[in-house]
Design a protein around this motif. Sequence first.
Motif, PDB file in Angstrom:
ATOM      1  N   GLU A  88      -6.179  81.998   4.737  1.00 46.71           N
ATOM      2  CA  GLU A  88      -5.400  81.800   5.950  1.00 46.71           C
ATOM      3  C   GLU A  88      -4.837  80.373   5.963  1.00 46.71           C
ATOM      4  O   GLU A  88      -5.389  79.472   5.338  1.00 46.71           O
ATOM      5  N   PRO A  89      -3.717  80.134   6.646  1.00 49.71           N
ATOM      6  CA  PRO A  89      -3.125  78.784   6.663  1.00 49.71           C
ATOM      7  C   PRO A  89      -4.086  77.765   7.254  1.00 49.71           C
ATOM      8  O   PRO A  89      -4.849  78.043   8.171  1.00 49.71           O
ATOM      9  N   ASP A  90      -4.054  76.548   6.694  1.00 44.63           N
ATOM     10  CA  ASP A  90      -4.868  75.454   7.217  1.00 44.63           C
ATOM     11  C   ASP A  90      -4.187  74.731   8.364  1.00 44.63           C
ATOM     12  O   ASP A  90      -4.849  74.134   9.211  1.00 44.63           O
ATOM     13  N   ASN A  91      -2.855  74.766   8.384  1.00 41.01           N
ATOM     14  CA  ASN A  91      -2.102  73.994   9.369  1.00 41.01           C
ATOM     15  C   ASN A  91      -1.152  74.896  10.131  1.00 41.01           C
ATOM     16  O   ASN A  91      -0.780  75.983   9.655  1.00 41.01           O
ATOM     17  N   ASN A  92      -0.740  74.412  11.283  1.00 44.14           N
ATOM     18  CA  ASN A  92       0.267  75.076  12.085  1.00 44.14           C
ATOM     19  C   ASN A  92       1.573  74.311  11.987  1.00 44.14           C
ATOM     20  O   ASN A  92       1.606  73.154  11.551  1.00 44.14           O
ATOM     21  N   PRO A  93       2.688  74.927  12.384  1.00 44.71           N
ATOM     22  CA  PRO A  93       3.973  74.216  12.328  1.00 44.71           C
ATOM     23  C   PRO A  93       3.934  72.959  13.190  1.00 44.71           C
ATOM     24  O   PRO A  93       3.196  72.863  14.171  1.00 44.71           O
ATOM     25  N   THR A  94       4.741  71.984  12.801  1.00 44.66           N
ATOM     26  CA  THR A  94       4.856  70.733  13.543  1.00 44.66           C
ATOM     27  C   THR A  94       6.191  70.692  14.274  1.00 44.66           C
ATOM     28  O   THR A  94       7.019  71.592  14.129  1.00 44.66           O
ATOM     29  N   ALA A  95       6.370  69.635  15.033  1.00 40.85           N
ATOM     30  CA  ALA A  95       7.620  69.386  15.777  1.00 40.85           C
ATOM     31  C   ALA A  95       7.972  70.581  16.666  1.00 40.85           C
ATOM     32  O   ALA A  95       9.121  71.003  16.748  1.00 40.85           O
ATOM     33  N   VAL A  96       6.958  71.112  17.356  1.00 39.03           N
ATOM     34  CA  VAL A  96       7.205  72.245  18.261  1.00 39.03           C
ATOM     35  C   VAL A  96       7.863  71.722  19.532  1.00 39.03           C
ATOM     36  O   VAL A  96       7.384  70.762  20.149  1.00 39.03           O
TER      37      VAL A  96
ATOM     38  N   PRO B 225       9.011  74.693  10.104  1.00 34.86           N
ATOM     39  CA  PRO B 225       8.180  75.690   9.421  1.00 34.86           C
ATOM     40  C   PRO B 225       7.312  75.053   8.332  1.00 34.86           C
ATOM     41  O   PRO B 225       7.575  73.949   7.846  1.00 34.86           O
ATOM     42  N   LEU B 226       6.262  75.778   7.970  1.00 35.30           N
ATOM     43  CA  LEU B 226       5.456  75.368   6.827  1.00 35.30           C
ATOM     44  C   LEU B 226       6.240  75.605   5.543  1.00 35.30           C
ATOM     45  O   LEU B 226       7.043  76.551   5.456  1.00 35.30           O
ATOM     46  N   ASN B 227       6.005  74.764   4.550  1.00 32.61           N
ATOM     47  CA  ASN B 227       6.629  75.032   3.258  1.00 32.61           C
ATOM     48  C   ASN B 227       5.768  76.007   2.480  1.00 32.61           C
ATOM     49  O   ASN B 227       4.676  76.399   2.904  1.00 32.61           O
TER      50      ASN B 227
ATOM     51  N   TYR C  97       0.209  67.592 -10.557  1.00 32.31           N
ATOM     52  CA  TYR C  97       0.193  69.054 -10.612  1.00 32.31           C
ATOM     53  C   TYR C  97       1.593  69.613 -10.378  1.00 32.31           C
ATOM     54  O   TYR C  97       2.443  68.989  -9.758  1.00 32.31           O
ATOM     55  N   GLU C  98       1.795  70.823 -10.882  1.00 30.03           N
ATOM     56  CA  GLU C  98       3.030  71.571 -10.661  1.00 30.03           C
ATOM     57  C   GLU C  98       2.657  72.899 -10.026  1.00 30.03           C
ATOM     58  O   GLU C  98       1.686  73.537 -10.444  1.00 30.03           O
ATOM     59  N   ASP C  99       3.406  73.284  -9.012  1.00 34.44           N
ATOM     60  CA  ASP C  99       3.212  74.583  -8.368  1.00 34.44           C
ATOM     61  C   ASP C  99       4.295  75.517  -8.895  1.00 34.44           C
ATOM     62  O   ASP C  99       5.424  75.520  -8.405  1.00 34.44           O
ATOM     63  N   ALA C 100       3.952  76.293  -9.923  1.00 35.42           N
ATOM     64  CA  ALA C 100       4.946  77.151 -10.564  1.00 35.42           C
ATOM     65  C   ALA C 100       5.430  78.261  -9.643  1.00 35.42           C
ATOM     66  O   ALA C 100       6.504  78.823  -9.854  1.00 35.42           O
ATOM     67  N   MET C 101       4.677  78.560  -8.593  1.00 32.96           N
ATOM     68  CA  MET C 101       5.069  79.648  -7.696  1.00 32.96           C
ATOM     69  C   MET C 101       6.103  79.186  -6.684  1.00 32.96           C
ATOM     70  O   MET C 101       7.067  79.895  -6.392  1.00 32.96           O
ATOM     71  N   HIS C 102       5.925  77.973  -6.133  1.00 35.73           N
ATOM     72  CA  HIS C 102       6.789  77.535  -5.042  1.00 35.73           C
ATOM     73  C   HIS C 102       7.793  76.471  -5.451  1.00 35.73           C
ATOM     74  O   HIS C 102       8.899  76.426  -4.926  1.00 35.73           O
ATOM     75  N   GLU C 103       7.419  75.566  -6.367  1.00 34.37           N
ATOM     76  CA  GLU C 103       8.297  74.452  -6.743  1.00 34.37           C
ATOM     77  C   GLU C 103       8.195  74.228  -8.244  1.00 34.37           C
ATOM     78  O   GLU C 103       7.691  73.203  -8.711  1.00 34.37           O
ATOM     79  N   ALA C 104       8.651  75.191  -9.016  1.00 31.01           N
ATOM     80  CA  ALA C 104       8.563  75.091 -10.467  1.00 31.01           C
ATOM     81  C   ALA C 104       9.362  73.885 -10.952  1.00 31.01           C
ATOM     82  O   ALA C 104      10.470  73.614 -10.485  1.00 31.01           O
TER      83      ALA C 104
END
Length: 1112
Positions: free
Chosen positions: A649-657, A673-675, A588-595
């Motif tokens: 809503e986001p499924d995950n929270n930031p890591t490496a806090v 941060p989340l990508n 898959y390609e995400d044209a919105m975030h990583e075209a």
Amino acid sequence: MKAGSGTLIINIMSEGKAESYEGVYQCTARNERGAAISNNIVVRPSRSPLWTKEKLEPITLRNGQSLVLPCRPPIGLPPAIIFWMDNSFQRLPQSERVSQGLNGDLYFSNVLPEDTREDYICYARFNHTQTIQQKQPISVKVLSVDELNDTIAANLSDTEFYGAKSSRERPPTFLTPEGSKSTKEELRGNVLSLECIAEGLPTPIIYWTKEDGILPPNRTFYRNFKKTLQITQVSEADSGNYQCIAKNTLGTIHHTISVTVKAAPYWIMAPQNLVLSPGENGTLICSANGDPKPRINWLMNGVPIEITPDDPSRKIDGDIIIFSNVQERSSAVYQCNASNEYGYLLANAFVNVLAEPPRILTPENTLYQVIANRPAMLDCAFFGSPLPTIEWFKGAKGSALHEDIYVLHENGTLEIPVAQKDSTGTYTCVARNKLGMAKNEVHLEVKDPTRIIKQPEYAVVQRGSTVSFECKVKHDHTLVPTVTWLKDNNELPNDERFSVDGDQLVVTDVGDHDSGTYTCVANTTLDMVSASAVLSVVAPTPTPAPIYDVPNPPFDLELTDQQDKSVQLSWTPGDDNNSPITKFIIEYEDAMHEAGLWHHQAEVSGTQTTAELKLSPFVNYSFRVLAVNSIGRSLPSEASEQYLTKAAEPDNNPTAVEGLGSEPDNLVITWKPLNGFESNGPGLQYKVSWRQKDGDDEWTSVVVANVSKYIVSGTPTFVPYLIKVQALNDVGFAPEPAVVLGHSGEDLPMVAPGNVHVNVVNSTLAEVHWDPVPLKSIRGHLQGYRIYYWKASQRNRRHLEKKILTFQGSKTHGMLPGLEPFSHYTLNVRVVNGKGEGPASPDRVFHTPEGVPSAPSSLKIVNPTLDSLTLEWDPPSHPNGILTEYTLKYQPINSTHELGPLVDLKIPANKTRWTLKNLNFSTRYKFYLSAHTAAGLGSQITEEAMTTVDEAGILPPDVGAGKAMASRQVDIATQGWFIGLMCAVALLILILLIVCFIRRNKGGKYPVKEKEDAHADPEIQPMKEDDGTFGEYSDAEDHKPLKKGSRTPSDRTVKKEDSDDSLVDYGEGVNGQFNEDGSFIGQYSGKKEKEPAEGNESSEAPSPVNAMNSFV
């Protein structure tokens, strides 16, 4: 009543009418321990009454009007099922315009001429009696425009004719329910059914909403063309106002239904049987809920507890009965009744006061067999009162098994989570209470697992050929495996072409229908393993052989069944190019975030052409498919159409806090941060929350933009904080984040280590001890302790060389290696945290004892004579103590380099010069000198020297050269006979050179011009007399003598590239002559006298010394 049981049988067919048995029944069971009662059982006979006879008038109405045909079935038990049919028993068609209500009536939002018929019949089906009752048919006539005008013409004036529209269009109104509001009650757990039927022209459409809430998605259903809303398993949370909306092109109308959910009693905790021993305590809990709150009533042996005899061991507290110090007479069956106006609950609980020693119910010597590395469960069913305690033992004299390796279940079962071969053995279960003990032995055998060590392999064969699959099984020698072959998870075809020979399955005369998956299944009584391989049948290889290649890319990609978080992708495979496609890879390609960047989405088998894909919110997806065969991957297909999923809503929270302070009064909270792909929607932000770990403060929170750091200022120094970072976007919050422990900023430690003391181990090693600094005074993460130490110097106190040793962690002692002996040292200790060092402890001074000295700094031999040598030396550079004496050892070395006897001398410490006498003449000696302190003998320095040959005292060439070993070449060169021999050889060589030179140049003239023309060497030119540069030769008859500057170079070599001439080329014979000084005379010289030598330009014969050097 049925013999041997409590079942009551009523035979209505032979024992009277059913109505005579109508009533409420309850069963009571009694013995000497008490009485239990059942729930009330209501017996009612079924009824299927007839419709009352009535005369129904025909109904006439004009096109477009609304209509309700009443059913009103007779009341039966259970209620009848209603449906409308015609005389031919065909169901009447229903639609958004015509539908049946919950009460059985037939509703027309507006009528049409085709609704005209005389057989609208309502049927009532009573399932229990298997009868169907029929209402009288209803006749309906709908007048069209023409029929209506004919009727008006016959009865009315010309002014009242209708136009093309038989009825005017109108906004919706509700046929049921009436008014703008209504109420509805339903019991918890039932199905809530709400109905709204509207009339109007055009036909209205019905919508449903809930005020201040949403309809539960998994429990909400629409019936009867959305005119009926049903919610299953209703609960109190479903109470509220529901609104139905009827809408057509002319208007909208609303009706609000206020729903109240009541509840018959339901259990929160029903009373449980209780086994007590005399003198024990216990409780019966009867907890129920409902709306309204149910009443709790207790009974004992079926009698209300209020009228039973008092029992001092029993106390009733609402829904709890408390027993204390019970006796055997307290045994009884207690009933709890929870009731409200909507129903009741009844539960029996047997309180058994019993004194019984333990009994083990599991049969003795039960054998358990398990496979290695799997759990083993050893049963020990038991009974006793008081409740026995269970212990397990292994072997005859084993200790009790504990829960560090084993799991002891409450029912007495021993679980071995991972049984190993050494778990095999006899296990003993012991049950104890205060009345006795019982034990039982069981046996466990752990078997090796069954494994397939040779699995069947994927095969591609041609039609008509033979294929075999091999399946070798390894198993425990005590188990007998059964090997079964399956094709596509079914039994093998009953075909003689299939045969099993030992470990092999052989298929002969293979056809296309034999393609598939073949599975080898190995079964034992304890385990089962399997392995599969795919058989692909291809056409016989044509001539020429086909070209095998990667597949062609798939095409015709299509997206269907598009949901919020899933979509179905289908495609058409390309040509497999003679190698079956084994799998498809979906990207898959995400044209919105990583075209332009393609990611792996899924893989499916080569037989599939569709895939259900899981999607993430707020992603603009495009898909492509690649085919894979044994040759490799195809090129990607063309991209599918784009599909944008809804935000969530986001499924995950930031890591490496993390939480770390950069200053003593702040807390820096960082995270990864989340990508964009993980954001799930627009407006990504973070909710940063913190509070002190050891305090009672509430969480402090702040929402920040899409960054990765937030700084909390004004914090106390180095205080633990609880931190969490939660992602959110415009849709909502991510799940509750995990809490992370951090610390505010560190500051320099406040206190120095105390009680510092030093233990000197030896002259180069000391051990330092100190007391640890209190953690509160460290004000940071303890990194360790650092020791500064330096040697006291009387010369330069300002520039002391301090050394540092750091000891990690919380150590309170350390070793100082590499100290200098016989020295004064000073040290202090400091604690170190992440910020830096704390203050230094008070200086502590210590002294190292004496050590052995280093070697003397130098040793040389002076004033050699025929029988004596004088030694001079410098003291050791590192005496490491007070020198007490020197030790001098020496021994002669003969001409074959063998060492003679060793002489040992002691020399006072204040001496640095010593003369040895009475030595042998012309003899080489080797000397060893070392110094002493009180600690012992130090390192030695060595030297060699030689006494002179005679009284003249000629010094051998190598005396004082500092060499430690005798040299064979030096020994020969210092001998007189060798020097004389070398001089004679040099003289002989010189004479030979002179003779050769004279013979080669004998003959007179030297025609330079001719030789120059013959050689034509541009580099060979005469040299000017004055400056040595090249000039020109004269053409005169008389030849000039050879210039002084044309001699051979100083290194006595002639380079080949400078001239190819030799002395022979330029000579006329062998009678050439030399002057006395060796210079050349011939045709160039004529009759002139020889010129005197001029300084360094004379050609003197080499001296004997030079000849010697050249020879050497």
